[in-house]
Design a protein around this motif. Structure first.
Motif, PDB file in Angstrom:
ATOM      1  N   MET A 290     -25.515 -39.305 -11.277  1.00  0.00           N
ATOM      2  CA  MET A 290     -25.742 -38.033 -11.959  1.00  0.00           C
ATOM      3  C   MET A 290     -26.863 -37.239 -11.292  1.00  0.00           C
ATOM      4  N   LEU A 291     -27.914 -37.921 -10.846  1.00  0.00           N
ATOM      5  CA  LEU A 291     -29.017 -37.229 -10.183  1.00  0.00           C
ATOM      6  C   LEU A 291     -28.581 -36.662  -8.830  1.00  0.00           C
ATOM      7  N   ILE A 292     -27.885 -37.476  -8.041  1.00  0.00           N
ATOM      8  CA  ILE A 292     -27.405 -36.998  -6.737  1.00  0.00           C
ATOM      9  C   ILE A 292     -26.432 -35.847  -6.944  1.00  0.00           C
ATOM     10  N   GLY A 293     -25.603 -35.959  -7.973  1.00  0.00           N
ATOM     11  CA  GLY A 293     -24.654 -34.893  -8.274  1.00  0.00           C
ATOM     12  C   GLY A 293     -25.336 -33.568  -8.544  1.00  0.00           C
ATOM     13  N   ASP A 294     -26.548 -33.614  -9.100  1.00  0.00           N
ATOM     14  CA  ASP A 294     -27.293 -32.389  -9.387  1.00  0.00           C
ATOM     15  C   ASP A 294     -28.233 -31.994  -8.253  1.00  0.00           C
ATOM     16  N   GLY A 295     -28.103 -32.659  -7.108  1.00  0.00           N
ATOM     17  CA  GLY A 295     -28.844 -32.232  -5.929  1.00  0.00           C
ATOM     18  C   GLY A 295     -30.121 -32.967  -5.627  1.00  0.00           C
ATOM     19  N   VAL A 296     -30.446 -34.019  -6.398  1.00  0.00           N
ATOM     20  CA  VAL A 296     -31.646 -34.808  -6.093  1.00  0.00           C
ATOM     21  C   VAL A 296     -31.340 -35.742  -4.925  1.00  0.00           C
ATOM     22  N   VAL A 328     -22.920 -50.405  -2.887  1.00  0.00           N
ATOM     23  CA  VAL A 328     -23.073 -49.109  -3.538  1.00  0.00           C
ATOM     24  C   VAL A 328     -21.773 -48.301  -3.562  1.00  0.00           C
ATOM     25  N   GLN A 329     -21.009 -48.350  -2.481  1.00  0.00           N
ATOM     26  CA  GLN A 329     -19.762 -47.575  -2.407  1.00  0.00           C
ATOM     27  C   GLN A 329     -18.861 -47.869  -3.601  1.00  0.00           C
ATOM     28  N   ASP A 330     -18.622 -49.141  -3.871  1.00  0.00           N
ATOM     29  CA  ASP A 330     -17.720 -49.520  -4.962  1.00  0.00           C
ATOM     30  C   ASP A 330     -18.284 -49.118  -6.322  1.00  0.00           C
ATOM     31  N   LEU A 331     -19.572 -49.308  -6.517  1.00  0.00           N
ATOM     32  CA  LEU A 331     -20.182 -48.990  -7.805  1.00  0.00           C
ATOM     33  C   LEU A 331     -20.202 -47.482  -8.057  1.00  0.00           C
ATOM     34  N   VAL A 332     -20.520 -46.719  -7.026  1.00  0.00           N
ATOM     35  CA  VAL A 332     -20.550 -45.258  -7.166  1.00  0.00           C
ATOM     36  C   VAL A 332     -19.155 -44.718  -7.483  1.00  0.00           C
ATOM     37  N   ASP A 333     -18.146 -45.257  -6.833  1.00  0.00           N
ATOM     38  CA  ASP A 333     -16.777 -44.795  -7.083  1.00  0.00           C
ATOM     39  C   ASP A 333     -16.376 -45.001  -8.533  1.00  0.00           C
ATOM     40  N   VAL A 334     -16.761 -46.132  -9.109  1.00  0.00           N
ATOM     41  CA  VAL A 334     -16.433 -46.402 -10.510  1.00  0.00           C
ATOM     42  C   VAL A 334     -17.081 -45.370 -11.423  1.00  0.00           C
ATOM     43  N   VAL A 335     -18.344 -45.065 -11.170  1.00  0.00           N
ATOM     44  CA  VAL A 335     -19.055 -44.086 -11.995  1.00  0.00           C
ATOM     45  C   VAL A 335     -18.405 -42.706 -11.876  1.00  0.00           C
ATOM     46  N   THR A 338     -15.200 -42.501 -13.785  1.00  0.00           N
ATOM     47  CA  THR A 338     -15.380 -42.512 -15.247  1.00  0.00           C
ATOM     48  C   THR A 338     -16.059 -41.235 -15.744  1.00  0.00           C
ATOM     49  N   MET A 339     -17.201 -40.900 -15.176  1.00  0.00           N
ATOM     50  CA  MET A 339     -17.950 -39.732 -15.641  1.00  0.00           C
ATOM     51  C   MET A 339     -17.302 -38.429 -15.185  1.00  0.00           C
ATOM     52  N   PRO A 344     -16.362 -32.706 -13.983  1.00  0.00           N
ATOM     53  CA  PRO A 344     -15.434 -32.649 -12.831  1.00  0.00           C
ATOM     54  C   PRO A 344     -16.129 -32.412 -11.499  1.00  0.00           C
ATOM     55  N   GLU A 345     -17.324 -31.810 -11.524  1.00  0.00           N
ATOM     56  CA  GLU A 345     -18.033 -31.549 -10.270  1.00  0.00           C
ATOM     57  C   GLU A 345     -18.376 -32.832  -9.531  1.00  0.00           C
ATOM     58  N   LEU A 346     -18.454 -33.953 -10.255  1.00  0.00           N
ATOM     59  CA  LEU A 346     -18.709 -35.234  -9.596  1.00  0.00           C
ATOM     60  C   LEU A 346     -17.560 -35.603  -8.671  1.00  0.00           C
ATOM     61  N   VAL A 347     -16.351 -35.336  -9.129  1.00  0.00           N
ATOM     62  CA  VAL A 347     -15.159 -35.632  -8.310  1.00  0.00           C
ATOM     63  C   VAL A 347     -15.125 -34.700  -7.105  1.00  0.00           C
ATOM     64  N   THR A 348     -15.423 -33.419  -7.347  1.00  0.00           N
ATOM     65  CA  THR A 348     -15.426 -32.443  -6.257  1.00  0.00           C
ATOM     66  C   THR A 348     -16.451 -32.807  -5.185  1.00  0.00           C
ATOM     67  N   ASP A 349     -17.621 -33.302  -5.644  1.00  0.00           N
ATOM     68  CA  ASP A 349     -18.716 -33.615  -4.720  1.00  0.00           C
ATOM     69  C   ASP A 349     -18.752 -35.095  -4.333  1.00  0.00           C
ATOM     70  N   ARG A 350     -17.659 -35.807  -4.542  1.00  0.00           N
ATOM     71  CA  ARG A 350     -17.644 -37.254  -4.298  1.00  0.00           C
ATOM     72  C   ARG A 350     -18.175 -37.614  -2.912  1.00  0.00           C
ATOM     73  N   LYS A 351     -17.698 -36.933  -1.888  1.00  0.00           N
ATOM     74  CA  LYS A 351     -18.076 -37.314  -0.522  1.00  0.00           C
ATOM     75  C   LYS A 351     -19.577 -37.162  -0.307  1.00  0.00           C
ATOM     76  N   ARG A 352     -20.146 -36.055  -0.798  1.00  0.00           N
ATOM     77  CA  ARG A 352     -21.585 -35.842  -0.624  1.00  0.00           C
ATOM     78  C   ARG A 352     -22.386 -36.893  -1.388  1.00  0.00           C
ATOM     79  N   ILE A 353     -21.978 -37.183  -2.616  1.00  0.00           N
ATOM     80  CA  ILE A 353     -22.692 -38.167  -3.430  1.00  0.00           C
ATOM     81  C   ILE A 353     -22.654 -39.534  -2.756  1.00  0.00           C
TER      82      ILE A 353
END
Length: 889
Positions: A290-296, A328-335, A338-339, A344-353
């Motif tokens: 969630m933090l990386i998704g918001d640009g941290v 980390v790759q597997d755990l991040v993908d699960v989050v 789910t979230m 939806p922006e998490l899915v859009t930004d998946r590669k960057r995250i």
């Protein structure tokens, strides 16, 4: 009921009842007193404080929140977590207690078929503030809750304020009875584990004064407008609706623990230690996403430090459970899977995250390897000094430099029989946080009391910015601060902060530095403006000094910016937009902006990238930017809705707060970004852009620095002069310079190798004589003495090992040689196996020698190295080694 459905029902319920649906704000708090949004009402704080007019009388949101004060407790209990979602409904002078209570009861108890959550009314218990008879009456008479299920609690539990003078009021909490399996009966006043709070209704009706703690402050009177602020913890409600024991077993966290089980083979519930690790991983990985998704991005201070800390705790706990490779790759993908249903922006930004998270994992695994060596040295030094406690500054160094979590330091030190000065470590950590927070706040406020700015905002309203259309204009002084305190007047030489009703001065924001210039009053007074900030939304504060005359509130003024500086900054800002788009074109959408600074004639641009950008790619980016300049594209700005901007593909910067109406800057057909800054009118006005290079500023974040316009030309002119000088020196054309200089450097390197070889041979020639002159100390061959000054550490080490190898047979041998290099004493000591069996270890001997030399050292039992500050102490150090050998054997 899944978490996504709980969220959907909440927003739908209140939207149907006239509430404006407000999207969750970024976790990056737009507040100098906060690193991260930690409560659902934070984005609404300016409305409650009266700093800004609310967009609607009613609002609702599901706000992302992160709290980290108890981060070490996460996992140890099932109640602590760092990320949570707070469902809120808000009223700004509209409905009050009866409306808030009625809505809450209706949503909680209505059937699932009717859009509610379907909770049994008889399982709901209510708490109200001690003397809030009005709320108690509404619950009992209007809603029908039996009096025995309504309890009155004190100020500590049922009274809310922001912790500073301002709005406050009693609150009423709705609690759910989970049954006898969770403890004794008696209501929330007796057992908050069984009767878990799910919804808090805050009735803002009073104004409080200054005071400490939750209870020690005076009530100054009623607010002119009564407000409602409520918060329902989504995760807590999910726990109840999904019929699980705690929040870690809810749908959005359980899947992460299941994936951790798949990766480690450890089952949740198998044991307390692994259960703690499971909960740490689930919570911290979700928060990280969630933090990386918001640009941290991970870093060593501020928000980046929070992210780095929780990511590394998660990775470490996976390793404690047996994971050996990347996880980390597997755990991040699960989050994200789910979230992403809720965001939806998490899915859009998946590669960057994923890119940022994987880079941090790789950096941490590398840091663990390097930091372990540092920790080993610190442990050795502590033991050698007779200590049993690893100092707080050593623990802080490991944490700050190598990213070692404190629990990792504690555990590894304990394995060596040492404890850690945790209070000292935490004091240094707190000092670092305080400095970061104070720096951020001081930049905005200049150490003034925020209330002074709010008073000006209340009286004069927002500052009208005229700088898009003009660089000068008439205005009126509506606020004045001297040394951070409101004042009616200021005299020549005073440092002042001036607020105008309208201004052409751009206040620092969005990466663009503030304008500078002058404000002239009708009286003849002149203020030199050095900086402009907006400590409260919409109010521009001009910081500077009174050069001539007296400044008074209410005086007519004429404000004029430094036009050449503005134009240079505008060129840099437009160049930043071009660089951003060119990098995205070259590297993909993961090259998202992570920060920038636009100053006169130059800029820096930070962006996401796991690796260094190849020089050829950077050259292509630079060429593309300058090609755009030659196309003479118009730069335009347009105000539109945020939704329309997104539809047009406008890029938004992470961490920036945008309203419903935004300004979109478009550069021809090349670039489109949300931006409030100033720009050129056409790309031809930039003249030239020169990228100076790129570098790493943190895990997964790179920085490009560049020059624009005249500054770029001057740089190239200097480079041309240097090239001409090199041509003269090497007698070659410009295109021949790399080859000719490389050839010269190669010859120089070969010559240095020959010199080193000669020096080493000369040193080693002494080996035979040294070995032959070994002393006999009770059967131990001891070679100790000085060699030629200037002998390097590598050569000294080779000589010591050569001498040790020349002592034949099974005879115990100790070789300790000293030299002076660069005005500092140096020693290398080696022992063979037979000597070590007699108790003679190189590390012990080196520490004794180095202490005499005024320094330190360490190493392995067979060979060790040390140094110091005092070359004159070498004879004493030789004697100290001899004594220790005698005492040991």
């Amino acid at each position: 009921m899944e978490s996504a459905e709980i969220r959907r029902r909440w927003l739908s319920f209140f939207e149907e009842r006239g509430h404006a649906v407000v999207p969750s704000a970024s976790l990056i708090a737009d507040d100098p007193t906060l690193l991260l949004v930690n409560a659902g009402m934070v984005p609404f704080k300016p409305y409650f404080l009266g700093e800004t007019k609310p967009p609607a009388p009613r609002a609702t949101s599901v706000q992302k929140c992160v709290r980290t004060p108890d981060i070490e407790e996460v996992g140890k209990t099932t109640r602590h977590g760092t990320f949570f979602q707070m469902c809120g409904n808000f009223s700004f002078g509209d409905y009050f207690k009866e409306g808030a209570i009625t809505y809450a009861w209706e949503l909680l108890t209505s059937s699932v078929a009717d859009g509610g959550y379907g909770l049994e009314p008889e399982k709901l218990w209510i708490t109200v503030y001690l003397d809030d008879d009005e709320a108690e009456t509404i619950w009992r008479e209007k809603i029908g809750v039996p009096a025995e299920r309504i309890q009155r609690l004190g100020k500590k539990d049922n009274f809310w304020s922001m912790g500073v003078p301002g709005p406050c009021g009693p609150c009423s909490e709705i609690n759910y009875d989970r049954g006898p399996d969770f403890g004794v009966e008696g209501g929330p006043a007796v057992n908050d584990e069984r009767y878990v709070e799910i919804w808090n209704l805050v009735f803002m009706q009073y104004e409080r004064g200054a005071g400490d703690g939750k209870e020690d402050f005076p009530i100054l009177g009623d607010l002119p407008s009564k407000n409602i602020d409520t918060g329902l913890g989504l995760e807590r409600l999910a726990m109840i609706l999904q019929g699980v024991q705690n929040m870690y077993e809810t749908d959005t966290l359980r899947v992460v623990m299941d994936k951790a089980t798949e990766l480690t083979g450890v089952q949740y519930g198998a044991g307390h230690g692994t259960d703690v690790s499971m909960r740490v991983v689930a919570d911290h990985i979700r928060t990280s996403v969630m933090l990386i998704g918001d640009g941290v991005t991970p870093g060593n201070e501020g928000r980046g430090y929070v992210l780095r800390r929780i990511m590394r705790r998660a990775i470490r706990n996976m390793r404690l459970m047996g994971a050996t490779g990347p996880v980390v790759q597997d755990l991040v993908d699960v989050v994200i899977n789910t979230m992403g249903q809720q965001y939806p922006e998490l899915v859009t930004d998946r590669k960057r995250i994923e890119t940022v998270a994987l880079a941090e994992e790789a950096a941490f695994l590398k840091a663990v390897k390097g930091g372990t060596n540092i920790l080993d040295s610190a442990v050795t030094e502590t033991k050698a000094a007779g200590g049993t406690v690893l100092s707080g500054d050593k623990a802080f160094l490991l944490h700050d430099t190598w990213g070692f979590p404190i629990d990792l330091t504690l555990e590894m030190a304990a394995e060596q029989g040492l404890s850690v000065d945790e209070p000292g470590f935490r004091r240094l950590m707190q000092e670092q946080r305080d400095r970061a927070k104070a720096d951020a706040k001081a930049k905005k406020t200049g150490h003034a009391d925020m209330s002074a700015y709010r008073e000006i905002a209340d009286g004069a309203g927002a500052t009208e910015f005229t700088g898009y259309a003009t660089t000068q204009g008439e205005s009126t002084v509506v606020g004045l601060l001297v040394n951070g305190v409101s004042a009616p007047a200021a005299s020549e030489g005073d440092e002042v902060e001036v607020v105008l009703d309208r201004t052409p001065f751009y206040a620092e924001g969005g990466g663009q530095l503030a304008d500078q210039g002058r404000i002239k009053l009708d009286s003849g007074a002149v203020i030199v403006v050095r900086d402009v900030q907006q400590p409260v939304p919409g109010v521009s504060v001009h910081k500077g000094s009174v050069q001539v005359g007296e400044v008074t509130v209410g005086a007519s003024a004429y404000a004029a910016i430094d036009v050449s500086r503005r134009r240079a900054i505008a060129r840099a800002h437009s160049a930043t937009h071009l660089t951003h788009q060119a990098l995205r074109d070259a590297l993909g959408p993961t090259a998202a902006q992570a920060g920038s600074e636009n100053s006169p004639g130059r800029f820096r641009f930070d962006f996401g990238s796991p690796n260094a950008v190849p020089g050829t790619v950077l050259t292509d980016v630079e060429q593309k930017i300058n090609d755009v300049l030659s196309r003479e594209l118009d730069v335009t700005a347009e105000i539109m809705s945020i939704d329309e901007a997104k539809k047009q593909g406008a890029i938004a910067e992470f961490g920036e707060k945008y309203g419903e109406r935004v300004r979109v800057v478009t550069i021809g057909d090349f670039s489109k970004e949300l931006c409030g800054g100033t720009h050129v009118g056409n790309t031809a006005q930039l003249g030239l852009v020169k990228l100076l290079g790129e570098s790493s500023i943190g895990s997964g974040v790179r920085r490009v620095e560049a020059l624009v316009g005249v500054d770029a030309y001057n740089f190239l002119a200097k480079e041309h002069t240097v090239v001409a000088q090199l041509q003269e020196l090497v007698k070659g054309r410009p295109e021949e310079l790399p080859e000719k200089i490389a050839s010269m450097l190669g010859k120089l390197k070969d010559a240095e190798k020959e010199i080193d070889k000669f020096r080493a041979e000369k040193v080693l020639q002494a080996a035979a004589g040294l070995a032959a002159g070994a002393q006999d100390i009770r059967g131990v061959a001891l070679v100790v003495g000085s060699v030629q000054d200037g002998t390097g550490a590598d050569d000294l080490r080779k000589l010591v090992l050569d001498v040790r190898g020349r002592i034949q047979g099974d005879r115990p041998a100790v070789v300790a040689l000293f030299t002076t290099a660069n005005d500092r004493p140096l020693t290398v000591i080696a022992t063979n196996e037979a000597a070590r069996e007699r108790g003679l270890k190189a590390g012990d001997l080196v520490r004794t020698a180095a202490k005499t030399l005024g320094g330190g050292g360490g190493g392995k039992p067979d060979v060790a190295q040390g140094g110091g500050q005092n070359p004159a102490a070498i004879p004493d150090a030789i004697a100290a080694v001899e004594r220790l050998v005698v005492e040991t054997v």
